[in-house]
Design a protein around this motif. Structure first.
Motif, PDB file in Angstrom:
ATOM      1  N   THR A  33      -4.525  10.062   4.620  1.00 28.78           N
ATOM      2  CA  THR A  33      -3.863   9.390   4.744  1.00 28.78           C
ATOM      3  C   THR A  33      -3.864   7.750   4.773  1.00 28.78           C
ATOM      4  OG1 THR A  33      -3.535   9.374   6.621  1.00 28.78           O
ATOM      5  CG2 THR A  33      -1.641  10.930   6.030  1.00 28.78           C
ATOM      6  N   LYS A  64      -2.339  -4.518   5.069  1.00 29.67           N
ATOM      7  CA  LYS A  64      -1.974  -4.042   5.452  1.00 29.67           C
ATOM      8  C   LYS A  64       0.123  -4.819   4.836  1.00 29.67           C
ATOM      9  CE  LYS A  64      -4.157  -2.685  10.123  1.00 29.67           C
ATOM     10  NZ  LYS A  64      -4.017  -2.886  10.961  1.00 29.67           N
ATOM     11  N   ASP A  65      -0.053  -6.172   4.704  1.00 22.91           N
ATOM     12  CA  ASP A  65       0.893  -6.148   5.349  1.00 22.91           C
ATOM     13  C   ASP A  65       1.308  -6.095   3.227  1.00 22.91           C
ATOM     14  OD1 ASP A  65       1.263  -8.034   7.625  1.00 22.91           O
ATOM     15  OD2 ASP A  65       0.388  -9.542   6.825  1.00 22.91           O
ATOM     16  N   LYS A  66       0.950  -6.161   2.631  1.00 23.24           N
ATOM     17  CA  LYS A  66       0.694  -5.699   1.134  1.00 23.24           C
ATOM     18  C   LYS A  66       1.627  -4.357   1.042  1.00 23.24           C
ATOM     19  CE  LYS A  66      -1.077  -7.931  -3.233  1.00 23.24           C
ATOM     20  NZ  LYS A  66      -0.497  -8.826  -3.077  1.00 23.24           N
ATOM     21  N   ILE A  67       0.674  -3.139   1.892  1.00 21.51           N
ATOM     22  CA  ILE A  67       1.446  -1.793   1.498  1.00 21.51           C
ATOM     23  C   ILE A  67       2.066  -1.974   2.796  1.00 21.51           C
ATOM     24  CG2 ILE A  67       0.458   0.225   3.138  1.00 21.51           C
ATOM     25  CD1 ILE A  67      -2.689  -0.777   2.687  1.00 21.51           C
ATOM     26  N   ARG A  68       2.407  -3.037   3.372  1.00 21.33           N
ATOM     27  CA  ARG A  68       4.698  -2.613   4.154  1.00 21.33           C
ATOM     28  C   ARG A  68       4.861  -3.210   2.716  1.00 21.33           C
ATOM     29  NH1 ARG A  68       1.733  -3.756   8.821  1.00 21.33           N
ATOM     30  NH2 ARG A  68       2.111  -5.907   8.790  1.00 21.33           N
ATOM     31  N   GLN A  69       4.641  -3.847   2.848  1.00 19.10           N
ATOM     32  CA  GLN A  69       5.638  -4.499   1.680  1.00 19.10           C
ATOM     33  C   GLN A  69       5.826  -3.949   0.441  1.00 19.10           C
ATOM     34  OE1 GLN A  69       3.694  -8.758   0.308  1.00 19.10           O
ATOM     35  NE2 GLN A  69       5.031  -9.414   2.602  1.00 19.10           N
ATOM     36  N   GLU A  70       4.937  -3.053  -0.223  1.00 18.25           N
ATOM     37  CA  GLU A  70       5.591  -2.067  -1.366  1.00 18.25           C
ATOM     38  C   GLU A  70       5.500  -0.726  -1.218  1.00 18.25           C
ATOM     39  OE1 GLU A  70       2.252  -3.460  -4.094  1.00 18.25           O
ATOM     40  OE2 GLU A  70       2.202  -6.080  -3.798  1.00 18.25           O
ATOM     41  N   LYS A  71       5.219  -0.832   0.143  1.00 14.37           N
ATOM     42  CA  LYS A  71       5.661   0.585   0.593  1.00 14.37           C
ATOM     43  C   LYS A  71       4.795   1.599  -0.020  1.00 14.37           C
ATOM     44  CE  LYS A  71      10.296   0.412   1.771  1.00 14.37           C
ATOM     45  NZ  LYS A  71      10.621  -0.807   1.857  1.00 14.37           N
ATOM     46  N   ILE A  72       3.590   1.434   0.173  1.00 12.16           N
ATOM     47  CA  ILE A  72       2.617   2.161   0.274  1.00 12.16           C
ATOM     48  C   ILE A  72       1.580   3.437   0.392  1.00 12.16           C
ATOM     49  CG2 ILE A  72      -0.169   2.131  -1.015  1.00 12.16           C
ATOM     50  CD1 ILE A  72       0.232  -1.179  -2.566  1.00 12.16           C
ATOM     51  N   SER A  73       1.782   4.409  -0.462  1.00 10.82           N
ATOM     52  CA  SER A  73       1.568   5.441   0.917  1.00 10.82           C
ATOM     53  C   SER A  73       0.095   6.747  -0.275  1.00 10.82           C
ATOM     54  CB  SER A  73       2.692   6.564   1.170  1.00 10.82           C
ATOM     55  OG  SER A  73       3.079   7.231   0.300  1.00 10.82           O
ATOM     56  N   CYS A  81      -4.490  -2.713  -5.040  1.00 15.02           N
ATOM     57  CA  CYS A  81      -4.168  -3.903  -3.318  1.00 15.02           C
ATOM     58  C   CYS A  81      -5.277  -5.026  -2.542  1.00 15.02           C
ATOM     59  CB  CYS A  81      -3.490  -2.827  -2.425  1.00 15.02           C
ATOM     60  SG  CYS A  81      -2.053  -2.986  -2.296  1.00 15.02           S
TER      61      CYS A  81
END
Length: 302
Positions: A33, A64-73, A81
């Motif tokens: 995760t 972190k911002d990019k992951i939040r914006q692009e909803k990457i899990s 990224c």
């Protein structure tokens, strides 16, 4: 040509890649995760690749911002990224300026970083582009500097203006400007003495040289480029800050990247100092000083 450039860049950055990318790849592959533990491990890898503390924290925040914006899990999606984040950081506030001529390039840097070699390679590049180049042997302090520059001038097939060792560097630059104007040169590249331990002298010397350029060659575009040794990692940044105290710097030439695992310092330089990296050295050859391209750099790094 571009492919050849990319291959050189890729092989030049191989030590950095082995140090950085392989570890990051492994981290992302083994992760289940995306959590704080993952970020902490990534932080450690980046810091040990000479990206530096401040820049690393910056990269992690942006990631972190990019992951939040692009909803990457999925951790496997992190690599593209991270590459994108680094490329965006390298491009921040970067103005792609056209080369305009006539131009005077003042090359500064401590001894041993590859200053004279870089001047020779830049002269060779411009000569190959059909430009008329003149070199000024302004490092009159170190005996070998004038001879070394002469060898590079001959190799690149460009003219050199020199005085004897110990003479006034500003006088050399003055004569070189007269020669550049008389011979209608496109670019005048000036070497300077590489002694930083005596900041006051260096400051006086550079300000004298700058005054002469402004007075005698006001129509020329002027740039000051600082040469740093890539193998010194974070120390290169400390050195750059010391030079920034002495004079304004328009760009960085980063040498010896092929001999080091500390290529991450390129990212750190851009992020910490906000000075563009203009050229990077990825080999010994006369054409191994490449114009810096952030996309090619990020692609070659990962």
């Amino acid at each position: 040509m571009l492919n050849n450039f990319f291959d050189k860049l890729k092989s030049g950055l191989s030590k950095t890649r082995n140090n950085l990318t392989d570890k990051v790849n492994e981290l992302f592959k083994l992760a289940i995760t995306i959590d704080e533990d993952l970020y902490e491990e990534l932080e450690e890898i980046l810091i040990t690749s000479d990206i530096g503390m401040e820049t690393t924290e910056n990269i992690i925040e942006k990631l972190k911002d990019k992951i939040r914006q692009e909803k990457i899990s999925d951790p496997e999606a992190l690599m593209p990224c991270l590459k994108e984040v680094i490329r965006e950081m390298m491009d921040e506030n970067a103005l792609e300026e056209e080369d305009s001529f006539p131009k005077v390039s003042l090359i500064i840097g401590v001894n041993g970083v590859g200053k004279t070699t870089s001047i020779g390679k830049i002269a060779f590049r411009y000569k190959n582009e059909g430009k008329k180049v003149i070199l000024a042997a302004g490092d009159t302090f170190r005996a070998a500097a004038i001879d070394q520059l002469e060898i590079w001038g001959d190799r690149a097939g460009v003219q050199l203006v020199k005085h004897q060792e110990g003479s006034d560097p500003a006088a050399v630059v003055y004569d070189a400007i007269q020669a550049a104007k008389a011979r209608k040169a496109d670019i005048l590249i000036c070497d300077t003495a590489g002694r930083l331990h005596n900041k006051k002298n260096l400051m006086n010397e550079l300000s004298k040289i700058n005054k002469i350029i402004d007075r005698e060659f006001s129509e020329a575009k002027k740039e000051t480029l600082l040469v740093l040794d890539g193998t010194t990692g974070q120390n290169a940044i400390i050195q750059a800050k010391q030079f920034m105290d002495v004079c304004p710097i328009d760009g960085i030439i980063l040498t010896k990247l092929d001999g080091t695992a500390k290529g991450g310092v390129v990212i750190s330089i851009k992020s910490t100092l906000n000075i563009p990296v203009k050229y990077i050295g990825v080999g010994e050859g006369v054409d191994d000083l490449q114009k810096f391209d952030s996309k090619a750099f990020a692609d070659a790094l990962f």
